[in-house]
Enzyme design. Structure first.
Site, PDB file in Angstrom:
ATOM      1  N   TYR A   1      52.653  16.408  35.397  1.00  0.00           N
ATOM      2  CA  TYR A   1      54.071  16.777  35.341  1.00  0.00           C
ATOM      3  C   TYR A   1      54.323  18.274  35.497  1.00  0.00           C
ATOM      4  CZ  TYR A   1      52.696  17.603  30.453  1.00  0.00           C
ATOM      5  OH  TYR A   1      52.052  18.032  29.315  1.00  0.00           O
TER       6      TYR A   1
ATOM      7  N   HIS B   1      49.561  19.195  26.365  1.00  0.00           N
ATOM      8  CA  HIS B   1      50.159  19.004  25.034  1.00  0.00           C
ATOM      9  C   HIS B   1      49.079  18.902  23.948  1.00  0.00           C
ATOM     10  CE1 HIS B   1      52.863  17.540  21.945  1.00  0.00           C
ATOM     11  NE2 HIS B   1      52.125  16.462  21.811  1.00  0.00           N
TER      12      HIS B   1
ATOM     13  N   ARG C   1      53.086  27.017  27.118  1.00  0.00           N
ATOM     14  CA  ARG C   1      51.918  26.270  26.657  1.00  0.00           C
ATOM     15  C   ARG C   1      50.913  26.238  27.801  1.00  0.00           C
ATOM     16  NH1 ARG C   1      53.358  20.428  26.394  1.00  0.00           N
ATOM     17  NH2 ARG C   1      52.037  20.338  28.218  1.00  0.00           N
TER      18      ARG C   1
END
Ligand SMILES: Cc1ncc(C[n+]2csc(CCOP(=O)(O)OP(=O)(O)O)c2C)c(N)n1
Ligand SMILES: [Mg+2]
Length: 399
Positions: free
Chosen positions: A306, A297, A293
């Protein structure tokens, strides 16, 4: 009398095992070797790859016919348009036109490969991440984004485009797909259902229940896991201890394969084989695509909290669009003019989307209560009446 003739005992030149083998009295029947019950179920140890990251073709494989080159050219076109659609949709969140958008940038080979492996009358069961796959399937992008604008539960008619509404509750689409596919085969049709699912959602019960039901009843479903390494901020290492997500099929008797999800040729070849397996009546098939990805998100997430930027950079070098372009150019199937033409088409697509998304939608607030259940519950009827009264009071106040 002389000593009895002692026959000399010959020196032992053979092993006890050899004696046992030679003696019919002591020969034991060979232990039958049970067939390995996992044969044909386990994925290959390494993800299938047919192109190197720079687009150089790897040796062809007899078990995986390469997709026709005209399909690959079409795949390239839809991937470029899809990427532009994706960037435009993220921009629309910043312009206040979309409530939220989960990008699939970097996952173009999976989004488009899944669509091209299916017939138009097959069914797709998407998640919130699959807007690109839906537009690649030919669904109007405004209809696709209606859900994410918050106007309506689903902007397209699922029965017309044979695509279920995008699912936000994780993995629920896995049981829907199993049920639909079973129903179709029960009625004698050879429709296949493809359910997309994320790496994190394979921890949900519905994924396992869907696989199990589909396997027992031989429902023609392809479960297509896009392992993009994260479930929001949770990395794959905190999600599973399985050797790979494709190994989750064997326990249910479902054959599976893993594929390099940024290799468009391999994704299309593996999914085409999986769809053929399901359509031939052999039941479900599980495919895990290893991809990444590239964006957060959703636009509402900050992935830098993160994720190591070096990790993101390493995946930039495996870009699926550049990989397919390099391959097609090396085969003489794509040149500068064709690339420019596809880029222009993508720009026109984005411009049209912008224009239509900037138009103010006309939505009846009471339509919120339509289609929630086949028959509205008493609570819904009551709530609908409250909204109606409030709207009427507002209108009176304005007058
Ligand atoms: C049943 C359920 N639990 C939790 C959530 C909240 N949630 C939304 S997306 C997400 C992460 C899913 O990750 P993954 O399956 O890997 O898909 P990705 O978003 O990476 O494509 C979570 C936990 C949800 N939507 N549904
Ligand atoms: Mg994920």
């Amino acid at each position: 009398m002389g000593p009895p003739h002692v026959q000399e005992v010959p020196a032992v030149t053979t092993t006890p095992q050899a004696v046992r083998r030679a003696s019919p009295r002591t020969r034991r029947p060979a232990t039958p070797v049970a067939p390995d019950p996992t044969t044909g179920l386990l994925p290959q140890a390494e993800p299938v790859r047919l192109l190197d990251p720079d687009g150089t073709p790897l040796p062809p494989r007899a078990d995986l016919p390469a997709p026709p080159v005209e399909t690959l050219r079409e795949m390239y076109r839809r991937m470029v348009v899809g990427r532009r659609f994706d960037a435009q949709s993220t921009a629309l969140t910043k312009q206040g036109r979309l409530a939220v958008y989960p990008s699939s940038r970097g996952q173009e080979a999976c989004q488009v490969g899944a669509v091209l492996a299916l017939r138009d009358d097959d069914w797709v069961f998407p998640t919130y991440r699959e807007s690109m796959a839906l537009t690649a399937r030919g669904i109007d992008p405004v209809e696709v984004l209606t859900l994410l604008r918050g106007d309506w539960h689903c902007g397209y008619d699922p029965t017309v485009v044979r695509t279920a509404p995008q699912c936000t509750p994780l993995a629920t689409q896995c049981v829907h797909a199993a049920g639909l596919a079973y129903g179709e085969s029960y009625q004698g049709r050879d429709t296949v259902a493809l359910a997309f699912i994320g790496d994190g959602a394979t921890s949900e019960g519905d994924f396992h229940e869907g696989l199990n039901f589909a396997a027992v009843f031989k429902a023609p479903v392809v479960y297509f896991v896009q392992n993009n390494k994260y479930a929001i901020s949770v990395p794959l290492s905190r999600q599973t201890a399985a050797p790979s997500l494709a190994y989750k099929g064997v326990g249910y008797g479902v054959p599976s394969e893993q594929v390099d999800g940024n290799d468009p040729v391999a994704v299309l070849a593996v999914l085409t084989r999986a769809v053929a397996h399901a359509r031939a009546g052999h039941g479900p098939y599980l495919v895990e695509a290893h991809t990444y990805r590239m964006e957060a998100h959703t636009n509402a997430d900050d992935a830098s909290r993160y994720r190591d930027p070096d990790e993101v950079e390493a995946w930039r070098d495996r870009d699926p669009v550049a990989r397919l372009e390099a391959y097609l150019r090396s085969r003489g199937e794509l040149d500068d003019a064709a690339v420019a033409q596809v880029a222009a088409e993508a720009e026109a697509y984005a411009a049209d989307l912008r224009e239509r998304m900037h138009a103010q939608p006309v939505v009846d607030p009471l339509s919120l209560f339509n289609h929630v259940y086949a028959e509205p519950t008493p609570q819904l009827v009551e709530q609908r009446e409250m909204v109606r009264a409030e709207l009427a009071a507002d209108a009176e106040g304005d007058a």
